[in-house]
Write a protein that holds these residues in place. Structure first.
Motif, PDB file in Angstrom:
ATOM      1  N   GLY B  23      -6.661   2.783   5.706  1.00  0.00           N
ATOM      2  CA  GLY B  23      -6.510   1.445   6.281  1.00  0.00           C
ATOM      3  C   GLY B  23      -5.234   0.773   5.817  1.00  0.00           C
ATOM      4  N   VAL B  24      -4.976   0.906   4.514  1.00  0.00           N
ATOM      5  CA  VAL B  24      -3.781   0.283   3.945  1.00  0.00           C
ATOM      6  C   VAL B  24      -2.518   0.858   4.590  1.00  0.00           C
ATOM      7  N   VAL B  27      -2.190  -0.425   8.185  1.00  0.00           N
ATOM      8  CA  VAL B  27      -1.738  -1.813   8.266  1.00  0.00           C
ATOM      9  C   VAL B  27      -0.247  -1.913   7.947  1.00  0.00           C
ATOM     10  N   THR B  28       0.196  -1.203   6.911  1.00  0.00           N
ATOM     11  CA  THR B  28       1.629  -1.271   6.582  1.00  0.00           C
ATOM     12  C   THR B  28       2.471  -0.701   7.704  1.00  0.00           C
ATOM     13  N   LEU B  31       2.671  -3.298  10.333  1.00  0.00           N
ATOM     14  CA  LEU B  31       3.599  -4.350   9.899  1.00  0.00           C
ATOM     15  C   LEU B  31       5.044  -3.903  10.084  1.00  0.00           C
ATOM     16  N   ALA B  34       5.939  -4.176  13.692  1.00  0.00           N
ATOM     17  CA  ALA B  34       5.875  -5.520  14.269  1.00  0.00           C
ATOM     18  C   ALA B  34       7.145  -6.318  13.991  1.00  0.00           C
ATOM     19  N   LEU B  35       8.179  -5.638  13.521  1.00  0.00           N
ATOM     20  CA  LEU B  35       9.440  -6.333  13.231  1.00  0.00           C
ATOM     21  C   LEU B  35       9.872  -7.183  14.411  1.00  0.00           C
ATOM     22  N   PRO B  36      10.344  -8.392  14.132  1.00  0.00           N
ATOM     23  CA  PRO B  36      10.870  -9.180  15.246  1.00  0.00           C
ATOM     24  C   PRO B  36      12.138  -8.501  15.777  1.00  0.00           C
ATOM     25  N   ALA B 297      10.916  -7.873  -4.348  1.00  0.00           N
ATOM     26  CA  ALA B 297      10.343  -8.107  -3.024  1.00  0.00           C
ATOM     27  C   ALA B 297      10.786  -9.446  -2.461  1.00  0.00           C
ATOM     28  N   LEU B 301      12.769 -10.053   0.892  1.00  0.00           N
ATOM     29  CA  LEU B 301      12.261 -10.916   1.961  1.00  0.00           C
ATOM     30  C   LEU B 301      13.356 -11.845   2.461  1.00  0.00           C
ATOM     31  N   TYR B 306      13.492  -5.096   5.408  1.00  0.00           N
ATOM     32  CA  TYR B 306      12.086  -4.827   5.728  1.00  0.00           C
ATOM     33  C   TYR B 306      11.538  -3.607   5.003  1.00  0.00           C
ATOM     34  N   VAL B 309      10.401  -4.549   1.637  1.00  0.00           N
ATOM     35  CA  VAL B 309       9.187  -5.375   1.608  1.00  0.00           C
ATOM     36  C   VAL B 309       7.956  -4.527   1.909  1.00  0.00           C
ATOM     37  N   GLN B 310       8.044  -3.682   2.957  1.00  0.00           N
ATOM     38  CA  GLN B 310       6.882  -2.854   3.301  1.00  0.00           C
ATOM     39  C   GLN B 310       6.553  -1.902   2.172  1.00  0.00           C
ATOM     40  N   PHE B 312       7.018  -2.405  -0.937  1.00  0.00           N
ATOM     41  CA  PHE B 312       6.383  -3.213  -1.974  1.00  0.00           C
ATOM     42  C   PHE B 312       4.921  -3.488  -1.629  1.00  0.00           C
ATOM     43  N   VAL B 313       4.677  -3.923  -0.382  1.00  0.00           N
ATOM     44  CA  VAL B 313       3.302  -4.237   0.027  1.00  0.00           C
ATOM     45  C   VAL B 313       2.425  -2.993  -0.123  1.00  0.00           C
TER      46      VAL B 313
END
Lengths: 277, 342
Positions: B23-24, B27-28, B31, B34-36, B297, B301, B306, B309-310, B312-313
């Motif tokens: 799941g983790v 989700v990452t 994410l 989903a970059l703008p 991180a 940010l 990105y 950050v990803q 790191f998450v």
């Protein structure tokens, strides 16, 4: 009502919480009208002045009045938290109620999703969401809503699943009510009290979370007055002894969170006296 | 028999972590996607034309389907490839690995401090209800959850650095007068002790004190609350009353009978506390310019880096899954009831 007054008399701390809450709402509604100075107007001649009669909370590095800024910021901080909590509450109660009522595959799928969200350190997940969706105030709201969602889903699901075969529900079903009507008119009002406690306890956390995100430079941008940003800006001046820049917005933040936490505990006593801790 | 079922249980716990990890990672991945804007345009740079954007898109694998992209992402992760940081130009994994010890040292010291204060406080509060210790405990618990960590940190800096002058300036892990100790564990306190360098040890400890205190104060509340509640529960249990009636010494009843049983829920709480700490770490590191993964991180940010950050998450989430797993296994090992009836 009688019970309400009794609880208030028995627990003076709840009275404090309610008054603090009223004060915060008042500041959020009328703050911009009451602020003695323009929160954005800089005045280099009066920069970094300690608290005085003219400037109750002192002035910042640009000569802006800290008191006015703290007061005006209340609305923004509260709006972010209320918006986030409203979204989590709305989605969480619908999804949780459905999962608790129908069970089965839907329940398992919902459980998986909440478990996955909870597998992240929540603040870190919020950072990741804001990074991916873009650095705006709306996305701070969405990120805060998403990380709070599991708590609402779990409460709603648990409360509905213990009641789904209760006598009053069976009676309503036999009387020919549809599932939708049963859920909306008979079950939902019954899970409302524990959900409201959750809302109140969660609100403080949402405020902290949003302020934390703006403290690290996400969401709200300077020069907008916001508590997290003001603490971040004041941080540079703490080392040289100008404490008032960070102290007052930080204290406002703390007071707001404190009020909501106390209120949550008070509401819980009001609704369920047995669960007192 | 009991031993075997316990091993089986541990095995089952390990397996149950697989969905969380999946799941983790999922989700990452979402994410990251989903970059703008279009990442290909972003990576191709300002001067790119249609052809070079298309080339970058192909090179990054963005022209393939999402499923294919997901497997490519997982495959890269398995090889330890988290992508490259835009800020530093180095692999994200290297950057994170270099900074992780600083964050972990801070978190562990803070956790030890919090447990050291909160558990005795909770026990005392439970044994003397409505005494001053109980009230102190209640104040600490309520204040602890209301205090923003970044605010407590700044305030401690003001008192202990500016007013009292007891602590060194809140900048990093070691004063610039000292050299970091030879790298063994990456924990400056342990490394300097291993090297027999007590002066560096003291300097490192001085730098560590305030951030650890800040983080510790924050995690104090849930541990104290849980200890108190669970002690109250075990103290009113039948077996404690029996032990008292049998004339056992007060301390034996308290520690051997009540405390050992009360500890189990406290250990479970530690998992949640750890999750909060990993988040709060980011803020505390920011306040104290602590060179850990959190600071990295935040810089990433702000710089829209990105991949960093990803990375790191993902690292934090995997760390958290690992901690929960460890707690589950410890729980299985110390609770004599687990595995007996199963």
């Amino acid at each position: 009502m009688q019970h309400f007054l009794y609880v208030l008399r028995e627990n003076p701390i709840t009275v404090i919480a309610f008054s603090l809450f009223a004060l915060i709402v008042f500041a959020a509604l009328f703050g911009p009208l009451l602020a003695p100075y323009d929160p954005l107007a800089s005045n280099p001649a009066r920069a970094l002045q300690p608290p005085s009669w003219d400037h109750w909370f002192g002035t910042d590095q640009l000569g802006r009045d800290v008191f006015s800024r703290v007061l005006v910021a209340t609305r923004l901080d509260l709006t972010i938290a209320v918006a986030a909590v409203t979204i989590s509450f709305a989605i969480g109660s619908v999804v949780g109620t459905l999962a608790g009522y129908y069970g089965g595959l839907l329940d398992q799928a919902v459980g998986r999703v909440t478990d996955t969200i909870m597998a992240f350190p929540l603040f870190v997940l919020a950072m990741g969401i804001v990074a991916a969706m873009g650095n705006t105030v709306e996305n701070i709201v969405y990120a805060t809503a998403i990380i709070n969602l599991p708590f609402y889903i779990r409460v709603a699901r648990a409360e509905v699943s213990v009641r789904r075969h209760a006598g009053f529900v069976e009676a309503a079903r036999l009387a020919g009510n549809s599932d939708a009507r049963l859920l909306a008119m008979h079950l939902f009002p019954n899970i409302l009290p524990p959900m409201m406690v959750q809302v109140s306890l969660n609100m403080g956390w949402a405020i902290l979370n949003a302020a934390g995100l703006s403290f690290i430079g996400l969401g709200v941008r300077p020069p907008t007055p916001e508590w997290g940003i003001m603490v971040a800006e004041g941080a540079t001046f703490i080392i040289s002894g100008e404490w008032w820049l960070a102290l007052f917005p930080g204290a406002a933040l703390m007071l707001a969170v404190f009020a909501f936490n106390l209120l949550g505990d008070g509401l819980r006593d009001l609704i369920d006296p047995r669960r007192r801790t | 028999m009991a031993e075997r079922s316990r091993l089986e249980l541990i095995g089952r716990r390990l397996l149950s972590a697989v969905p969380s990890v999946f799941g983790v990672v999922l989700v990452t991945f979402v994410l990251t996607r989903a970059l703008p804007g279009d990442p290909a345009v972003y990576f191709a740079g300002m001067m790119a034309d249609e052809a070079s954007i298309a080339e970058v898109r192909q090179r990054l694998g963005l022209d393939r389907s999402w499923v294919e992209q997901f497997f490519a992402y997982v495959w890269n992760l398995l090889q330890g490839d988290l992508g490259r940081s835009l800020m530093t130009g180095r692999p994200v994994l290297t950057e994170l690995a270099e900074r992780l010890p600083a964050s972990l040292e801070l978190t562990f010291v803070a956790l030890l401090f919090a447990i050291g204060v909160a558990v005795p406080l909770g026990v005392l509060a439970a044994t003397r209800p409505d005494s001053w210790v109980d009230h102190l405990c209640r104040v600490v618990v309520t204040a602890g959850v209301s205090l923003p960590t970044f605010f407590t940190g700044l305030f401690l800096v003001y008192i202990f650095y500016f007013l009292l002058g007891w602590s060194p300036s809140p900048l990093g892990r070691l004063d610039f007068l000292y050299f970091p100790p030879p790298h063994v564990t990456g924990f400056y306190t342990i490394d300097s002790l291993l090297a027999g360098d007590f002066e560096t040890f003291r300097a490192a400890l001085n730098q560590l004190a305030l951030p650890a205190l800040t983080l510790g104060l924050f995690s104090l509340a849930p541990i104290a609350r849980m200890t108190r509640a669970s002690m109250l529960q075990t103290l009113s249990a039948d077996f404690v009353r029996t032990a008292r009636a049998m004339g056992l010494a007060g301390s034996t009843v308290l520690w051997t009978y009540a405390f050992r049983n009360a500890l189990l829920p406290v250990i479970t709480t530690l998992g949640m506390v750890f999750s909060f700490m990993l988040g709060a770490n980011v803020l505390v590191e920011r306040v104290f310019s602590w060179p850990g993964v959190g600071s990295f991180a935040v810089d990433a940010l702000v710089a829209s880096d990105y991949a960093a950050v990803q990375g790191f998450v993902l690292t934090m989430a995997l760390l958290f899954v690992l901690v929960n797993l460890t707690i589950d296994i410890i729980y299985t090992l110390i609770d004599p009831r687990v595995g007996v009836e199963g």
